[in-house]
Scaffold this motif. Structure first.
Motif, PDB file in Angstrom:
ATOM      1  N   THR A  65       0.831  -1.207   0.000  1.00 56.05           N
ATOM      2  CA  THR A  65       0.000   0.000   0.000  1.00 56.05           C
ATOM      3  C   THR A  65       0.862   1.253   0.000  1.00 56.05           C
ATOM      4  O   THR A  65       0.589   2.224  -0.719  1.00 56.05           O
ATOM      5  CB  THR A  65      -0.941   0.011   1.211  1.00 56.05           C
ATOM      6  OG1 THR A  65      -1.752  -1.166   1.188  1.00 56.05           O
ATOM      7  CG2 THR A  65      -1.837   1.234   1.203  1.00 56.05           C
ATOM      8  N   GLN A  66       1.924   1.247   0.811  1.00 55.49           N
ATOM      9  CA  GLN A  66       2.844   2.382   0.839  1.00 55.49           C
ATOM     10  C   GLN A  66       3.533   2.570  -0.512  1.00 55.49           C
ATOM     11  O   GLN A  66       3.736   3.692  -0.976  1.00 55.49           O
ATOM     12  CB  GLN A  66       3.877   2.187   1.941  1.00 55.49           C
ATOM     13  CG  GLN A  66       3.307   2.328   3.338  1.00 55.49           C
ATOM     14  CD  GLN A  66       4.289   1.884   4.415  1.00 55.49           C
ATOM     15  OE1 GLN A  66       5.161   1.032   4.184  1.00 55.49           O
ATOM     16  NE2 GLN A  66       4.160   2.464   5.613  1.00 55.49           N
ATOM     17  N   ALA A  68       2.295   1.685  -3.450  1.00 57.10           N
ATOM     18  CA  ALA A  68       1.290   2.224  -4.367  1.00 57.10           C
ATOM     19  C   ALA A  68       1.152   3.728  -4.189  1.00 57.10           C
ATOM     20  O   ALA A  68       1.030   4.483  -5.173  1.00 57.10           O
ATOM     21  CB  ALA A  68      -0.047   1.530  -4.149  1.00 57.10           C
ATOM     22  N   ASP A  69       1.183   4.205  -2.946  1.00 58.25           N
ATOM     23  CA  ASP A  69       1.104   5.640  -2.676  1.00 58.25           C
ATOM     24  C   ASP A  69       2.315   6.369  -3.250  1.00 58.25           C
ATOM     25  O   ASP A  69       2.192   7.460  -3.828  1.00 58.25           O
ATOM     26  CB  ASP A  69       1.005   5.895  -1.172  1.00 58.25           C
ATOM     27  CG  ASP A  69      -0.342   5.489  -0.588  1.00 58.25           C
ATOM     28  OD1 ASP A  69      -1.299   5.341  -1.382  1.00 58.25           O
ATOM     29  OD2 ASP A  69      -0.429   5.301   0.637  1.00 58.25           O
ATOM     30  N   SER A  74      -2.777   3.465  -7.424  1.00 56.29           N
ATOM     31  CA  SER A  74      -3.496   2.643  -6.447  1.00 56.29           C
ATOM     32  C   SER A  74      -3.789   1.247  -6.990  1.00 56.29           C
ATOM     33  O   SER A  74      -4.060   0.320  -6.229  1.00 56.29           O
ATOM     34  CB  SER A  74      -4.811   3.324  -6.056  1.00 56.29           C
ATOM     35  OG  SER A  74      -5.629   3.538  -7.193  1.00 56.29           O
ATOM     36  N   GLN A  75      -3.715   1.114  -8.316  1.00 49.52           N
ATOM     37  CA  GLN A  75      -3.992  -0.180  -8.939  1.00 49.52           C
ATOM     38  C   GLN A  75      -2.978  -0.421 -10.046  1.00 49.52           C
ATOM     39  O   GLN A  75      -2.628   0.485 -10.803  1.00 49.52           O
ATOM     40  CB  GLN A  75      -5.418  -0.195  -9.501  1.00 49.52           C
ATOM     41  CG  GLN A  75      -5.847  -1.468 -10.219  1.00 49.52           C
ATOM     42  CD  GLN A  75      -5.598  -1.391 -11.721  1.00 49.52           C
ATOM     43  OE1 GLN A  75      -5.577  -0.307 -12.299  1.00 49.52           O
ATOM     44  NE2 GLN A  75      -5.395  -2.545 -12.355  1.00 49.52           N
ATOM     45  N   THR A 116      -1.910  -7.898  -2.082  1.00 53.32           N
ATOM     46  CA  THR A 116      -2.480  -6.593  -1.725  1.00 53.32           C
ATOM     47  C   THR A 116      -2.961  -5.815  -2.945  1.00 53.32           C
ATOM     48  O   THR A 116      -4.063  -5.261  -2.948  1.00 53.32           O
ATOM     49  CB  THR A 116      -1.437  -5.752  -0.969  1.00 53.32           C
ATOM     50  OG1 THR A 116      -1.021  -6.466   0.202  1.00 53.32           O
ATOM     51  CG2 THR A 116      -2.016  -4.404  -0.553  1.00 53.32           C
ATOM     52  N   LEU A 117      -2.154  -5.777  -4.008  1.00 53.40           N
ATOM     53  CA  LEU A 117      -2.467  -4.942  -5.163  1.00 53.40           C
ATOM     54  C   LEU A 117      -3.341  -5.649  -6.191  1.00 53.40           C
ATOM     55  O   LEU A 117      -3.904  -5.000  -7.067  1.00 53.40           O
ATOM     56  CB  LEU A 117      -1.170  -4.447  -5.813  1.00 53.40           C
ATOM     57  CG  LEU A 117      -0.274  -3.578  -4.899  1.00 53.40           C
ATOM     58  CD1 LEU A 117       0.993  -3.169  -5.632  1.00 53.40           C
ATOM     59  CD2 LEU A 117      -1.035  -2.342  -4.411  1.00 53.40           C
TER      60      LEU A 117
END
Length: 390
Positions: A65-66, A68-69, A74-75, A116-117
Motif C-alpha cells: 500500500t505504501q 502504491a502511494d 493505487s492499482q 495486496t495490489l
C-alpha cells in the motif's frame, strides 16, 4: 483491447531490463514504478523508464500500500520481478544448501505485493536452481502461496537462444493469473522462434523445459551480435561502429542509439594474462599444460563465434573467472559486447562505475527474452473477468 495503458510494477527491478523488454515489445504496457536496493542499478532503471517512479530502497521498508502511494498508482495490472536468489544460483557449487539465506525468502514480499495490489497477472523470473532448492520444497511453497491468495500459476524453463537472444541463458519463469472461476486456468508460455543444437544445462524436469531444436529461425550467433563493433586490443576503446549493421539483430540494437558508441572499451590485461589469452581455445583444456593452475573448465577460454554465447556473468571482463575471451581479438569482451549478447539496445543507458555496469549487465534478464512474454500477458489482461470472484 482498448488504448488504455496497462500499468506494470517492477519489483527487485535491477536495471529494469525485465519490464523494459515487455514495454519495448508492447507499447500498451507502461512501467509506473520499480524498486531495487542497489543504487546504481536503480539509477539505470530510472534513466530507461523516465515515466516511472523508481525507488532505491529495501523493499522490506514498504508495504504494498505504501509503495502504491509512492508511485501514485493505487492499482496495477501486472507485477513483474526477480526476487534475489543468490543462495541457490546455478553457478554456486553449494546451491540449494543455504536456504537459511534471507534473500531466498524475499519471494514472500513478492507474494504480499500481489496479494495486496491484486494485479490481473504477474511474471516472476529466477535462476534454474530454484526448482531443486531444498528438494523442491521452496518452489512448492511459492506455488502454494500464490494459490492461497487466489492465483493460478505455472512455470517453465526457457532458453534465451530459442527467442532470438545470442546467448544460451536458461531461466525460470512463472506466470500467475488471477483466478476467475473454480476451474484452474490454462496458462500459455511463449512459443520459441529460433532453434539451435548447442549444449545446454537443461533440467531433469523435461516437461517444464521449453525446447525448439528442429525448426524455426536459425539461432542468433555471437558474431551476428558483435560483427559491426570495432576490433580492439587489450586496453583499447572505440566510440565508432566498424561499419553499417549487417543483419536484423544489429539493425534493431542500433535503432535510436547515440551517435557515439558507448562502453566499447577492452580490459587492460597483464602480460601474463595476455599470454594465456593467446593460447585460449574453447575450454581451459586447450591451454598448454601448467600454464594455469586453477579455475573452472570454462575459464580462460574463448567464446565460439558461430553459435550463441554461453551465459554472460558479472565477471565477463575476467578470463580467470568466466568464459569471456573474444572469439578473434586477444582480450575479454567489452561491456558493450556483453550488453549486445544480453540483447540490450545500444540506446539503453547504464549508470555507475565499470564494476557496477558489469554487474548490471551480467545479472539482467535479456530484454528480448522478457519481451517474448508481452503477448502472453496482454492476452491475460484482455480476458480479465468483469468481476473478481472470491
Amino acid at each position: 483491447m482498448s488504448d488504455k495503458k496497462l500499468k506494470v510494477l517492477d519489483l527487485f527491478c535491477g536495471t529494469g531490463a525485465l519490464s523494459y523488454g515487455l514495454t519495448q515489445s508492447n507499447p500498451s504496457l507502461q512501467v509506473v514504478g520499480g524498486i531495487d536496493l542497489n543504487k546504481s542499478a536503480s539509477k539505470t532503471a530510472a534513466k530507461n523508464h523516465p515515466d516511472a517512479k523508481v525507488i532505491c530502497d529495501d523493499i522490506n521498508n514498504f508495504t504494498a500500500t505504501q509503495m502504491a502511494d509512492k508511485i501514485g498508482a493505487s492499482q496495477v495490472d501486472i507485477i513483474v520481478g526477480g526476487p534475489p536468489c543468490q543462495g541457490f544460483s546455478s553457478i554456486r557449487p553449494t546451491r540449494g544448501q543455504g536456504l537459511e539465506d534471507p534473500r531466498n525468502f524475499l519471494y514472500k514480499k513478492f507474494v504480499d505485493y500481489v496479494a495486496t495490489l491484486r494485479p490481473t497477472a504477474f511474471l516472476l523470473e529466477n535462476v534454474v536452481g530454484i526448482i531443486g532448492a531444498n528438494g523442491g520444497e521452496l518452489l512448492n511453497s511459492i506455488i502454494l502461496s500464490f494459490h492461497n491468495i487466489g492465483y493460478d500459476v505455472d512455470w517453465r524453463i526457457l532458453n534465451a537462444a530459442n527467442y532470438g537472444v545470442p546467448q544460451k541463458r536458461e531461466r525460470f519463469f512463472m506466470i500467475g493469473k488471477k483466478r476467475s472461476s473454480a476451474r484452474t486456468s490454462i496458462i500459455r508460455f511463449p512459443t520459441p522462434t529460433h532453434s539451435f543444437s548447442g549444449r545446454v544445462i537443461g533440467t531433469k524436469v523435461k516437461a517444464k523445459y521449453i525446447q525448439h531444436p528442429n525448426d524455426g529461425l536459425p539461432a542468433v550467433t555471437l558474431w551476428d551480435a558483435l560483427s559491426d563493433l570495432s576490433s580492439l586490443k587489450s586496453g583499447q576503446k572505440s566510440d565508432m561502429y566498424a561499419h553499417a549493421p549487417r543483419n536484423s539483430y544489429q539493425i534493431v540494437r542500433r535503432a535510436g542509439a547515440p551517435e557515439k558508441l558507448l562502453l566499447h572499451q577492452a580490459a587492460n590485461h597483464s602480460p601474463k594474462m595476455l599470454e594465456v589469452i593467446k593460447h585460449a581455445g574453447h575450454s581451459k583444456s586447450c591451454l598448454p599444460e601448467g600454464m594455469v593452475s586453477s579455475g573452472y573448465s570454462s575459464c580462460y577460454s574463448r567464446l565460439e563465434k558461430d553459435e550463441p554465447s554461453t551465459t554472460i556473468t558479472v565477471k565477463f571482463t575476467s578470463p580467470a573467472s568466466s568464459k569471456c575471451i573474444h572469439p578473434i581479438d586477444d582480450r575479454a569482451i567489452t561491456p558493450r559486447e556483453a550488453a549486445r549478447i544480453q540483447s540490450f539496445d545500444d540506446s539503453f543507458v547504464f549508470c555507475g562505475s565499470k564494476t557496477d555496469i558489469a554487474s548490471q549487465i551480467g545479472n539482467a534478464v535479456p530484454p528480448v527474452l522478457s519481451g517474448a512474454f508481452s503477448e502472453i500477458l496482454s492476452e491475460i489482461l484482455a480476458s480479465k473477468p468483469a468481476v473478481e470472484e472470491a
